[in-house]
Design a protein around this motif. Structure first.
Motif, PDB file in Angstrom:
ATOM      1  N   MET A  99      59.348  31.172 105.626  1.00 26.17           N
ATOM      2  CA  MET A  99      60.184  32.282 106.056  1.00 26.17           C
ATOM      3  C   MET A  99      59.269  33.456 106.402  1.00 26.17           C
ATOM      4  N   GLU A 100      59.484  34.023 107.571  1.00 26.58           N
ATOM      5  CA  GLU A 100      58.686  35.155 108.002  1.00 26.58           C
ATOM      6  C   GLU A 100      58.948  36.347 107.079  1.00 26.58           C
ATOM      7  N   GLU A 101      57.904  37.123 106.794  1.00 24.67           N
ATOM      8  CA  GLU A 101      58.002  38.215 105.826  1.00 24.67           C
ATOM      9  C   GLU A 101      59.081  39.243 106.199  1.00 24.67           C
ATOM     10  N   LYS A 102      59.162  39.594 107.466  1.00 25.13           N
ATOM     11  CA  LYS A 102      60.152  40.582 107.905  1.00 25.13           C
ATOM     12  C   LYS A 102      61.572  40.026 107.760  1.00 25.13           C
ATOM     13  N   ASP A 103      61.759  38.758 108.096  1.00 23.10           N
ATOM     14  CA  ASP A 103      63.060  38.104 107.949  1.00 23.10           C
ATOM     15  C   ASP A 103      63.426  38.001 106.464  1.00 23.10           C
ATOM     16  N   SER A 138      64.558  41.427 105.260  1.00 19.30           N
ATOM     17  CA  SER A 138      65.904  41.750 105.766  1.00 19.30           C
ATOM     18  C   SER A 138      66.966  40.977 105.001  1.00 19.30           C
ATOM     19  N   ARG A 139      66.746  39.682 104.820  1.00 21.17           N
ATOM     20  CA  ARG A 139      67.704  38.853 104.070  1.00 21.17           C
ATOM     21  C   ARG A 139      67.830  39.332 102.636  1.00 21.17           C
ATOM     22  N   PHE A 140      66.700  39.681 102.028  1.00 24.30           N
ATOM     23  CA  PHE A 140      66.691  40.171 100.648  1.00 24.30           C
ATOM     24  C   PHE A 140      67.517  41.453 100.536  1.00 24.30           C
ATOM     25  N   ASP A 155      60.747  45.317  87.647  1.00 26.64           N
ATOM     26  CA  ASP A 155      60.026  44.057  87.483  1.00 26.64           C
ATOM     27  C   ASP A 155      60.869  42.880  87.971  1.00 26.64           C
ATOM     28  N   ALA A 156      62.152  42.898  87.646  1.00 27.32           N
ATOM     29  CA  ALA A 156      63.044  41.809  88.064  1.00 27.32           C
ATOM     30  C   ALA A 156      63.175  41.758  89.583  1.00 27.32           C
ATOM     31  N   PHE A 157      63.282  42.916  90.226  1.00 22.56           N
ATOM     32  CA  PHE A 157      63.388  42.930  91.680  1.00 22.56           C
ATOM     33  C   PHE A 157      62.101  42.443  92.334  1.00 22.56           C
ATOM     34  N   LEU A 158      60.959  42.785  91.758  1.00 20.71           N
ATOM     35  CA  LEU A 158      59.693  42.270  92.294  1.00 20.71           C
ATOM     36  C   LEU A 158      59.645  40.747  92.178  1.00 20.71           C
ATOM     37  N   ARG A 159      60.081  40.233  91.039  1.00 22.36           N
ATOM     38  CA  ARG A 159      60.127  38.777  90.857  1.00 22.36           C
ATOM     39  C   ARG A 159      61.114  38.137  91.818  1.00 22.36           C
ATOM     40  N   ALA A 160      62.276  38.772  91.960  1.00 19.96           N
ATOM     41  CA  ALA A 160      63.298  38.235  92.862  1.00 19.96           C
ATOM     42  C   ALA A 160      62.767  38.177  94.291  1.00 19.96           C
ATOM     43  N   PHE A 161      62.093  39.228  94.715  1.00 16.32           N
ATOM     44  CA  PHE A 161      61.552  39.226  96.077  1.00 16.32           C
ATOM     45  C   PHE A 161      60.470  38.166  96.231  1.00 16.32           C
ATOM     46  N   LYS A 162      59.623  38.052  95.229  1.00 20.67           N
ATOM     47  CA  LYS A 162      58.540  37.070  95.277  1.00 20.67           C
ATOM     48  C   LYS A 162      59.089  35.653  95.435  1.00 20.67           C
ATOM     49  N   PHE A 163      60.187  35.352  94.738  1.00 20.33           N
ATOM     50  CA  PHE A 163      60.736  34.001  94.758  1.00 20.33           C
ATOM     51  C   PHE A 163      61.953  33.861  95.667  1.00 20.33           C
ATOM     52  N   PHE A 164      62.208  34.867  96.497  1.00 21.76           N
ATOM     53  CA  PHE A 164      63.386  34.843  97.359  1.00 21.76           C
ATOM     54  C   PHE A 164      63.333  33.707  98.374  1.00 21.76           C
ATOM     55  N   GLY A 165      62.153  33.294  98.722  1.00 20.68           N
ATOM     56  CA  GLY A 165      62.017  32.164  99.647  1.00 20.68           C
ATOM     57  C   GLY A 165      62.647  30.900  99.098  1.00 20.68           C
ATOM     58  N   GLY A 166      62.737  30.786  97.770  1.00 18.45           N
ATOM     59  CA  GLY A 166      63.343  29.622  97.130  1.00 18.45           C
ATOM     60  C   GLY A 166      64.842  29.751  96.943  1.00 18.45           C
ATOM     61  N   PHE A 167      65.394  30.936  97.250  1.00 20.92           N
ATOM     62  CA  PHE A 167      66.846  31.138  97.126  1.00 20.92           C
ATOM     63  C   PHE A 167      67.525  30.415  98.280  1.00 20.92           C
TER      64      PHE A 167
END
Length: 176
Positions: free
Chosen positions: A1-5, A8-10, A41-53
């Motif tokens: 997933m492209e970083e900008k996409d 935006s999705r996040f 901290d939770a939002f940073l983790r969520a963003f880091k692993f958002f590709g797996g959502f």
């Protein structure tokens, strides 16, 4: 997933649930500053692993991360709270009247309920907050807490019973 996409999705999927995330963290940590740190901290983790959502309920997914982050934070900073058992020995209806006395009484009642909820052991407190304040379903709570629905229902029943007993005891004793 492209970083900008991804960003935006996040923002569309997860960011709207910031208030719910803070509310849960605030009730679990019982401190505004700690809750802010945990949510960050939770939002940073969520963003880091958002590709797996893979879609689905973004709120439940985020609150699972917030819950786990809170428990990790409590384990690291307040380990004794995780092992605290509720000691029953120690431990609102809206009225349309608009008199100052009634409003004061309602505010005192709300504060009493907040205090009693805050004293619940964390595993009961989280279930009450997710169900009563965040209005989540048993299924959503089970997913967030990673426990069976039956456990959610029994913890909720136990939490409500503890709340009722504690409120009854305090009101009967005149302690506000």
């Amino acid at each position: 997933m492209e970083e900008k996409d991804k960003q935006s999705r996040f923002e569309v999927t997860i960011l709207p649930h910031l208030d719910a995330a803070y509310n849960l963290a605030r009730w679990l940590t019982r401190n505004d500053h700690d809750a802010q740190d945990v949510v960050q901290d939770a939002f940073l983790r969520a963003f880091k692993f958002f590709g797996g959502f893979r879609g689905g309920n973004g709120r439940s997914w985020l609150l699972s991360i917030v819950r786990n982050t809170c428990y990790n934070w409590l384990e690291k900073n307040r380990r004794k709270e995780l092992g605290t058992v509720f000691d029953e020995e120690i431990h609102l209806l809206e009225d349309t009247a608009a008199t100052p006395e009634m409003r004061l009484s309602q505010n005192l009642d709300r504060e009493l309920v907040r205090q009693v909820v805050a004293e619940l052991p964390v595993e009961f407190r989280e279930i009450i907050i997710l169900r009563e304040l965040e209005e989540m379903s048993y299924k959503e709570i089970a997913e967030i807490a990673d426990i069976p629905i039956g456990t959610v229902m029994s913890r909720l029943a136990r939490a409500r019973k503890l709340l009722q007993e504690s409120l009854t005891q305090r009101l009967a004793g005149g302690t506000k």
